[in-house]
Design a protein around this motif. Structure first.
Motif, PDB file in Angstrom:
ATOM      1  N   ARG A   1       0.807  -1.227   0.000  1.00  0.00           N
ATOM      2  CA  ARG A   1       0.000   0.000   0.000  1.00  0.00           C
ATOM      3  C   ARG A   1       0.835   1.271   0.000  1.00  0.00           C
ATOM      4  O   ARG A   1       0.346   2.343  -0.353  1.00  0.00           O
ATOM      5  CB  ARG A   1      -0.920   0.013   1.219  1.00  0.00           C
ATOM      6  CG  ARG A   1      -1.918  -1.138   1.242  1.00  0.00           C
ATOM      7  CD  ARG A   1      -2.801  -1.033   2.465  1.00  0.00           C
ATOM      8  NE  ARG A   1      -3.709  -2.171   2.592  1.00  0.00           N
ATOM      9  CZ  ARG A   1      -4.539  -2.349   3.616  1.00  0.00           C
ATOM     10  NH1 ARG A   1      -4.580  -1.438   4.596  1.00  0.00           N
ATOM     11  NH2 ARG A   1      -5.320  -3.404   3.669  1.00  0.00           N
ATOM     12  N   GLY A   2       2.062   1.151   0.494  1.00  0.00           N
ATOM     13  CA  GLY A   2       2.879   2.349   0.591  1.00  0.00           C
ATOM     14  C   GLY A   2       2.484   3.247   1.733  1.00  0.00           C
ATOM     15  O   GLY A   2       2.747   4.456   1.692  1.00  0.00           O
ATOM     16  N   GLU A   3       1.835   2.717   2.736  1.00  0.00           N
ATOM     17  CA  GLU A   3       1.409   3.504   3.892  1.00  0.00           C
ATOM     18  C   GLU A   3       1.351   2.598   5.117  1.00  0.00           C
ATOM     19  O   GLU A   3       1.291   1.361   4.991  1.00  0.00           O
ATOM     20  CB  GLU A   3       0.029   4.114   3.645  1.00  0.00           C
ATOM     21  CG  GLU A   3      -1.065   3.102   3.397  1.00  0.00           C
ATOM     22  CD  GLU A   3      -2.409   3.758   3.104  1.00  0.00           C
ATOM     23  OE1 GLU A   3      -2.429   4.980   2.870  1.00  0.00           O
ATOM     24  OE2 GLU A   3      -3.420   3.036   3.127  1.00  0.00           O
ATOM     25  N   PRO A   4       1.372   3.182   6.340  1.00  0.00           N
ATOM     26  CA  PRO A   4       1.312   2.361   7.552  1.00  0.00           C
ATOM     27  C   PRO A   4       0.028   1.541   7.613  1.00  0.00           C
ATOM     28  O   PRO A   4      -1.039   1.982   7.182  1.00  0.00           O
ATOM     29  CB  PRO A   4       1.378   3.392   8.683  1.00  0.00           C
ATOM     30  CG  PRO A   4       2.012   4.598   8.072  1.00  0.00           C
ATOM     31  CD  PRO A   4       1.542   4.614   6.644  1.00  0.00           C
ATOM     32  N   VAL A   5       0.151   0.328   8.159  1.00  0.00           N
ATOM     33  CA  VAL A   5      -0.991  -0.568   8.330  1.00  0.00           C
ATOM     34  C   VAL A   5      -1.058  -0.950   9.806  1.00  0.00           C
ATOM     35  O   VAL A   5      -0.058  -1.398  10.380  1.00  0.00           O
ATOM     36  CB  VAL A   5      -0.838  -1.840   7.469  1.00  0.00           C
ATOM     37  CG1 VAL A   5      -1.942  -2.842   7.786  1.00  0.00           C
ATOM     38  CG2 VAL A   5      -0.840  -1.479   5.989  1.00  0.00           C
ATOM     39  N   PRO A   6      -2.193  -0.773  10.465  1.00  0.00           N
ATOM     40  CA  PRO A   6      -2.291  -1.163  11.883  1.00  0.00           C
ATOM     41  C   PRO A   6      -2.124  -2.676  12.039  1.00  0.00           C
ATOM     42  O   PRO A   6      -2.554  -3.460  11.182  1.00  0.00           O
ATOM     43  CB  PRO A   6      -3.700  -0.714  12.276  1.00  0.00           C
ATOM     44  CG  PRO A   6      -4.442  -0.606  10.995  1.00  0.00           C
ATOM     45  CD  PRO A   6      -3.454  -0.220   9.951  1.00  0.00           C
ATOM     46  N   LEU A   7      -1.491  -3.076  13.123  1.00  0.00           N
ATOM     47  CA  LEU A   7      -1.234  -4.497  13.360  1.00  0.00           C
ATOM     48  C   LEU A   7      -2.532  -5.288  13.454  1.00  0.00           C
ATOM     49  O   LEU A   7      -2.595  -6.460  13.050  1.00  0.00           O
ATOM     50  CB  LEU A   7      -0.414  -4.672  14.653  1.00  0.00           C
ATOM     51  CG  LEU A   7       0.104  -6.082  14.949  1.00  0.00           C
ATOM     52  CD1 LEU A   7       1.070  -6.548  13.859  1.00  0.00           C
ATOM     53  CD2 LEU A   7       0.789  -6.122  16.312  1.00  0.00           C
ATOM     54  N   GLU A   8      -3.589  -4.660  13.953  1.00  0.00           N
ATOM     55  CA  GLU A   8      -4.864  -5.354  14.116  1.00  0.00           C
ATOM     56  C   GLU A   8      -5.408  -5.876  12.789  1.00  0.00           C
ATOM     57  O   GLU A   8      -6.119  -6.881  12.749  1.00  0.00           O
ATOM     58  CB  GLU A   8      -5.901  -4.420  14.760  1.00  0.00           C
ATOM     59  CG  GLU A   8      -5.594  -4.028  16.199  1.00  0.00           C
ATOM     60  CD  GLU A   8      -4.484  -2.996  16.313  1.00  0.00           C
ATOM     61  OE1 GLU A   8      -4.164  -2.357  15.278  1.00  0.00           O
ATOM     62  OE2 GLU A   8      -3.919  -2.852  17.413  1.00  0.00           O
TER      63      GLU A   8
END
Length: 767
Positions: free
Chosen positions: A183-190
């Motif tokens: 995605r090229g962006e942060p992803v939450p661990l959840e």
């Protein structure tokens, strides 16, 4: 546009028909796009994986770990079929009891719907108690039948939970990084947090079951499942979550042996015309090594599932076995095989990949010789107990105390290590039954491989090396004699003394290199160190030590091997350091393996000569080719002649012992027929140690109790009659024991007898 359409299609009916056709085409396009998304790309892959998971089941096929063999093909370690019991992860964590309780509570639908939240929680808690009782009863039965005990089973459960949770967290982080890369962006661990496969699998609780234990547990499983199948009975349902399955068990068939020893050649107080049979256990354990279950970092380094793609069939799962020490550890990649994988499909033909067995590893040691030498060094025979002849001032209360030490035997021509014994031994049975006795003994430290892992000051055993170095460098003439004083430093007569001066208050006068080795003259070799520093280079003697293999490991394939030391580790050497190092004291240390390697290089002149433990053609490229170093042949002759006189002529430091049989009796240390023994003894000052010599009180932390006895060394070369040069080198060190020649000499003598018994000293060779 509207008027144009009317002109082209004047009929209202036809215009409506066209509109319907356009709507139909649009719908078909939408369906086509949806179909493409479902049959290609990430969505297709996820959907297909989900569908295939429902239509297929995967079964792992166990592999075989490679065997470890000795030089004659005797099996030292191999896998045998065995049995183990595995329990579902949800039962281990306790989640199973709660789920079963909720399921039973909801069966009475009317009652469940009539209860409030607090009442439902209480109701489920009552039902959960029964299932928790079942779980604990099941684990208690497994602990009792297997003999592991409840504490060990509980530790096993905790370890499994920790391992799976750690692996799960590791995989979640991988999945998170993969999503972020897409995605090229942060992803939450959840977003990626989902249970991993190991959370839905069975895990081993007890293993290494005998056939009787297997049958007992099999009855519990069968009876429990029969009871659980009755719809009106909830007891014993937990046994449906238990699996009894085959699993290979690592066996060590030569670990314990009965050895018959001839006592007729022992020192007279121990000698007998009757042989003795001794049971030795822990044979070769320090070399072969130990196994353990995987730690979380093992699974993280090479997981069976890495978060995507096909599984790594050589990867590790929670509960797998892995090498812990010795060859089992260093050759893990060779010994470990690859699992097979069988995929059973509901709607098509099954497919499978066959397991790949691990490769065997052949060692250079002769396990029968290894056991023989261990028996020689067992306290039961008497040579490894403090004896009155060990030194002139042995405290009476120490007589009979067991001693610790090591021995290494090497074939000079090939570099093959034929035996490497460390005492005390580490029996595998004791490692399983009461490991604290071995791992938590700070005095005897039985888990230390003293043959390769503990460096000692070499004492006078380095003097032949110093002699060869000095003659080769030209600072000592072949026929030169040195007038040796009683001490090296005129202003410090009590520090660097000759033992002869210390005992008789006389000097030996002018002596050559042969006599200096024979009599082990400290001032002579101190003078050689001074000449090497002053006439060649300050660090020249340190350089020579390194050429003989000191201060480095030899790459024999054991992770426990240490390099020893040549010079101080935290500063530049001083002149006095080098002078002390010439007599094997000060900032210099080595192991028995270093000692036999150095003497093999001395005899052969090949400074690239390296010892070998693992016999494997693919490893031969790691052994440098033999390139003779320009050692002076005259120096080699003088060193070996001095060593011959040490062991065979009056005045040699390993020639005679005084035994108290029928009064004081002088007797030869070496009594082997048909060979020439060349030896150098060494009596090395070890400093102080944390030990109670009386053995009757605890030592406070930090308290140092001085042991007056020295480390006792003998390094020997053995030359059969008819051979042009020595064929074998032997090194023995005994800790805190006394005189090198008196303590270790009789042990080396028995090792030579053992070599002769096992046909290693026949000439021409029979092997």
């Amino acid at each position: 546009m509207r008027n144009t359409l009317r002109d082209v299609i004047p009929s209202m009916f036809h215009r409506r028909l066209l509109l319907l056709a356009m709507v139909a085409v649009a719908l078909l396009l939408i369906l086509g796009v949806a179909t493409a998304r479902l049959t290609t790309g990430q969505s297709f892959a996820e959907a297909r994986s989900t569908s295939e998971a429902k239509l297929a089941s995967t079964q792992l096929i166990s592999t075989r770990r490679g065997a470890i063999l000795d030089r004659n093909g005797r099996v030292l370690a191999h896998d045998e079929p065995g049995w183990e019991v595995a329990v579902h992860f949800n039962v281990i964590t306790g989640e199973w009891a709660g789920r079963q309780a909720i399921r039973d509570a909801k069966k009475d639908r009317l009652r469940w719907e009539s209860l409030g939240d607090a009442e439902r929680e209480q109701y489920v808690g009552e039902l959960r108690g029964e299932y928790e009782r079942q779980v604990e009863e099941m684990f208690a039965i497994l602990a009792e039948v297997s003999g592991d005990g409840r504490d060990r089973v509980r530790e096993r459960r905790d370890k499994i939970i920790h391992g799976v949770n750690t692996l799960q967290d590791h995989l979640w982080r991988i999945w998170q990084r993969q999503k972020e890369a897409e995605r090229g962006e942060p992803v939450p661990l959840e977003e990626v947090s989902q249970p991993i496969a190991e959370a839905f699998e069975h895990h081993v609780i007890v293993s290494r079951l005998s056939e009787e234990q297997r049958l007992t547990i099999e009855r519990f499983i069968a009876e429990g499942r029969q009871i659980a199948e009755r719809s009106d009975v909830n007891t014993q349902r937990v046994w449906r979550e238990v699996e009894l399955r085959r699993r290979t068990v690592r066996q060590y068939p030569m670990e314990s042996m009965l050895v018959k020893l001839d006592r007729s050649t022992l020192p007279s107080p121990l000698a007998s015309s009757e042989p003795i049979e001794l049971r030795v256990s822990g044979v070769g354990v320090h070399l072969i090594g130990l196994m353990r279950e995987t730690w979380s970092e093992d699974v993280e380094d090479r997981p069976f599932r890495d978060g995507g793609g096909a599984p790594d069939l050589r990867g590790y799962r929670v509960g797998d076995q892995i090498g812990r020490s010795g060859i089992e550890l260093s050759m893990e990649d060779t010994l470990r095989g690859a699992r097979g994988l069988r995929r059973v499909h509901v709607d098509s033909q099954d497919d499978e990949s066959m397991p790949v067995a691990g490769r065997d590893v052949v060692l250079s040691i002769d396990i029968l010789l290894q056991a023989h030498i261990q028996a020689i060094m067992s306290p039961e025979l008497g040579l490894m107990r403090t004896q009155p002849w060990h030194s002139g001032d042995v405290p009476e209360h120490l007589i009979g105390n067991p001693l610790n030490g090591a021995a290494v035997v090497i074939d000079i021509a090939s570099g093959d290590i034929l035996a490497a014994v460390t005492m005390p031994a580490a029996p595998r049975a004791l490692l399983e039954d009461d490991p604290a006795l071995l791992w938590e003994d700070p005095i005897n430290e039985p888990m230390v491989n003293r043959a390769i892992s503990r460096p000692y000051p070499p004492g006078s055993t380095v003097k032949p090396l110093v002699l060869v170095s000095a003659i080769t460098d030209g600072v000592l003439g072949e026929h030169e004699r040195i007038d040796t004083p009683g001490y090296l430093w005129p202003t410090r007569p009590m520090v660097y003394r000759d033992w002869y001066w210390k005992k008789y208050q006389r000097t030996r006068g002018e002596i050559d290199g042969v006599a200096a080795v024979k009599y082990s003259s400290n001032p002579f070799f101190g003078i050689l160190a001074q000449r090497l520093m002053d006439q060649i280079a300050f660090g020249r003697m340190l350089w020579w030590y390194e050429q003989f293999g000191m201060g480095q490991t030899h790459g024999i394939g054991l992770p426990e091997e240490v390099p020893g030391a040549v010079g101080p580790s935290n500063r530049d050497p001083l002149r006095s350091d080098v002078e002390f190092m010439a007599i094997g004291q000060g900032p210099v240390s080595w192991t028995p393996l270093h000692a036999v390697t150095a003497y093999a290089r001395l005899v052969s002149g090949n400074m690239a000569h390296r010892p070998r433990l693992i016999v494997a053609p693919e490893l031969e490229h790691d052994r440098p080719p033999g390139e003779p170093t320009a050692l002076s042949p005259a120096a080699q002759r003088m060193a070996t002649e001095g060593m011959r006189e040490v062991a065979n002529e009056s005045g040699g430091t390993a020639y005679m012992i005084d035994t108290p049989a029928h009064g004081i009796q002088r007797e030869r240390i070496f009594n082997v027929q048909g060979v020439t023994i060349m030896a150098k003894s060494g009596t090395a000052d070890p400093g102080s140690r944390h030990i109670d010599l009386n053995g009757n009180r605890e030592i406070d932390p930090g308290e140092v109790v001085s042991d007056p006895r020295d480390h006792a060394w003998v390094v020997a070369l053995v030359q059969p009659e008819g051979a042009a040069r020595p064929t074998h080198a032997i090194a023995v060190v005994v800790e805190y024991a006394g005189s090198g020649g008196h303590v270790s000499g009789p042990i080396v003598n028995q090792i030579v007898h053992a070599l002769q018994h096992h046909q290693y000293l026949a000439w021409p060779p029979v092997r």
